[in-house]
Motif scaffolding. Structure first.
Motif, PDB file in Angstrom:
ATOM      1  N   GLU A 272      15.717 -36.022   7.690  1.00 36.69           N
ATOM      2  CA  GLU A 272      15.358 -37.054   6.694  1.00 36.69           C
ATOM      3  C   GLU A 272      14.997 -36.436   5.349  1.00 36.69           C
ATOM      4  O   GLU A 272      15.426 -36.911   4.295  1.00 36.69           O
ATOM      5  CB  GLU A 272      14.167 -37.879   7.197  1.00 36.69           C
ATOM      6  CG  GLU A 272      14.508 -38.752   8.383  1.00 36.69           C
ATOM      7  CD  GLU A 272      13.299 -39.564   8.842  1.00 36.69           C
ATOM      8  OE1 GLU A 272      12.482 -39.964   8.000  1.00 36.69           O
ATOM      9  OE2 GLU A 272      13.186 -39.770  10.069  1.00 36.69           O
TER      10      GLU A 272
ATOM     11  N   ARG B 123      17.231 -37.080   2.092  1.00 32.69           N
ATOM     12  CA  ARG B 123      16.637 -37.933   1.053  1.00 32.69           C
ATOM     13  C   ARG B 123      15.284 -37.382   0.642  1.00 32.69           C
ATOM     14  O   ARG B 123      14.246 -37.937   0.984  1.00 32.69           O
ATOM     15  CB  ARG B 123      16.437 -39.337   1.628  1.00 32.69           C
ATOM     16  CG  ARG B 123      17.349 -40.368   1.007  1.00 32.69           C
ATOM     17  CD  ARG B 123      17.131 -41.719   1.628  1.00 32.69           C
ATOM     18  NE  ARG B 123      15.970 -42.408   1.095  1.00 32.69           N
ATOM     19  CZ  ARG B 123      15.431 -43.488   1.647  1.00 32.69           C
ATOM     20  NH1 ARG B 123      15.914 -43.984   2.766  1.00 32.69           N
ATOM     21  NH2 ARG B 123      14.404 -44.074   1.086  1.00 32.69           N
TER      22      ARG B 123
ATOM     23  N   SER C 263       7.030 -42.815   4.606  1.00 36.24           N
ATOM     24  CA  SER C 263       7.634 -43.563   5.717  1.00 36.24           C
ATOM     25  C   SER C 263       6.784 -43.215   6.929  1.00 36.24           C
ATOM     26  O   SER C 263       5.824 -42.456   6.810  1.00 36.24           O
ATOM     27  CB  SER C 263       9.102 -43.166   5.929  1.00 36.24           C
ATOM     28  OG  SER C 263       9.164 -41.940   6.637  1.00 36.24           O
TER      29      SER C 263
ATOM     30  N   ARG D 186       6.789 -39.380   7.307  1.00 39.06           N
ATOM     31  CA  ARG D 186       6.955 -38.491   6.150  1.00 39.06           C
ATOM     32  C   ARG D 186       5.838 -38.661   5.133  1.00 39.06           C
ATOM     33  O   ARG D 186       5.263 -39.728   4.997  1.00 39.06           O
ATOM     34  CB  ARG D 186       8.276 -38.807   5.441  1.00 39.06           C
ATOM     35  CG  ARG D 186       9.464 -38.552   6.306  1.00 39.06           C
ATOM     36  CD  ARG D 186      10.721 -38.836   5.548  1.00 39.06           C
ATOM     37  NE  ARG D 186      10.786 -38.066   4.306  1.00 39.06           N
ATOM     38  CZ  ARG D 186      11.770 -38.165   3.417  1.00 39.06           C
ATOM     39  NH1 ARG D 186      12.749 -39.015   3.645  1.00 39.06           N
ATOM     40  NH2 ARG D 186      11.763 -37.441   2.329  1.00 39.06           N
TER      41      ARG D 186
END
Ligand SMILES: Nc1ncnc2c1ncn2[C@@H]1O[C@H](COP(=O)(O)OP(=O)(O)OP(=O)(O)O)[C@@H](O)[C@H]1O
Ligand code: SF4
Ligand SMILES: [Mg+2]
Length: 337
Positions: free
Chosen positions: A253, A257, A321, A324
């Motif tokens: 991830e 991004r 998130s 993250r």
């Protein structure tokens, strides 16, 4: 396969290493500086976490603090480090020695200085078994040969009588790894374990580490400059800059991004970042001296998104998130650039 033998999903694995708010100060001739500033992350059994960042960003200091091996000029000034539930920062020397080997181990880049030059390697490999397991000389010597076989040293019985300088760099690194995993530690820290080796040998050593990790269900903290190694070998990544964690999360991830401009800069500067053996590419500019880390965002001098708020207020890591975090006031803008 019986359901009970299926591996537990990653989130159900016990946390083997939990670092919170770790800070380390360094005494220098011109005063005390902060080399590690509130670093936090955790690693579950069987998982690999990579510490990534340019030279001097505090990766080794973090590792050495966890292992209790800091140089006397450095001192842990805050935070906690729990290894399998034990707060290791509160242990005395004897407590530390009990954990070193069976619970926590560290492998360094330079195998020649980490091995004792005047002792045959077999005897060095046998030592943990005698000290921690109380084995006889003969049984521990046998264990040493077993270990040498496991890590791929040819003619192990014969080579056990050789001295470190009689091995190649790659073979010495295998010996060091053998010593580190001898007692099946729960946590293994590998600080640039392949940097001094040529590219083919690097790949072999990484493969060996991976096999041993799976076999022994170790939590692995992998420190490296190599984005390809992180992409291929790690589950999670902690990106550090000037002693601070700027971004964390699952590698796939974060790499697909990034939510911090520093991470994005690292990835952008290698079009195909999965190139094995490459050092970390340069983001234009260089990190601040520890004595001149700015009071706002640590990355402001090199950041393409910098603005006034960045100079005034240090961004704290916030969730971007479920799994993250990023420490940037404007991290959501990276979704659009
Ligand atoms: N023994 C020491 N004495 C003084 N300063 C030190 C010492 N060890 C590290 N430092 C300084 O502390 C900072 C963090 O160093 P550290 O070794 O943790 O970086 P690193 O991220 O591991 O870098 P590298 O990728 O080059 O190994 C650097 O500025 C370094 O110069
Ligand atoms: S807080 Fe500001 S300077 Fe720091 S990374 Fe984010 S945009 Fe850049
Ligand atoms: Mg280092």
């Amino acid at each position: 396969m019986k359901p009970s033998t299926l591996p537990a999903p990653a989130a159900d694995r016990p946390v083997a290493l939990d670092v919170e708010g770790l800070s380390v100060d360094l005494r220098t001739p011109s005063g005390t500086v902060r080399a590690v500033d509130g670093v936090g992350f955790s690693v579950r059994k069987g998982r690999t976490l990579a510490l990534l960042g340019e030279s001097g960003c505090g990766k080794s200091m973090t590792a050495l603090s966890i292992a209790g091996l800091l140089d006397p000029v450095a001192e842990v000034t805050g935070g906690s480090v729990r290894v399998c539930g034990t707060d290791v920062l509160r242990l005395d020397g004897a407590g530390r020695r009990k954990l070193a080997g069976p619970v926590l181990s560290i492998v360094f880049q330079d195998a020649l200085t980490a091995l004792n030059p005047v002792q045959p390697v077999g005897r060095q490999l046998a030592e943990p078994f005698r000290i921690h397991r109380g084995m006889s000389r003969r049984d521990s010597a046998e264990k040493a040969v077993e270990l040498m076989t496991r890590v791929g040293i040819p003619e192990p019985r014969l080579r056990a009588r050789s001295y470190p300088h009689q091995f190649s760099g790659g073979m010495r690194q295998r010996l060091l790894i053998a010593m580190a995993v001898a007692l099946d530690p729960d946590v293994l820290i590998a600080d640039e374990p392949t940097t001094a080796l040529d590219v083919t040998v690097q790949a072999q050593i990484m493969r060996l580490l991976r096999e041993l990790q799976t076999e022994r269900d170790m939590a692995l903290v992998l420190i490296t400059h190599d984005l390809a190694v992180v992409a291929q070998r790690a589950d999670d990544v902690v990106v550090m800059y000037a002693g601070n964690v700027v971004e964390t999360g699952p590698v796939d991830e974060v790499f697909s991004r990034p939510r911090h401009p520093y991470t994005k800069g690292l990835l952008d500067s290698v079009p195909e970042h999965a190139v094995r053996g490459r050092p970390l590419p340069a983001v234009p500019g260089s990190p601040p001296e520890l004595s001149a880390v700015p009071s706002g965002c640590v990355f402001q001098a090199r950041c393409p998104l910098v603005r006034e708020r960045c100079a005034q207020e240090r961004p704290r890591p916030v969730s971007v998130s479920a799994s993250r975090s990023a420490a940037c006031h404007f991290s959501e803008e990276l979704d659009h650039v």
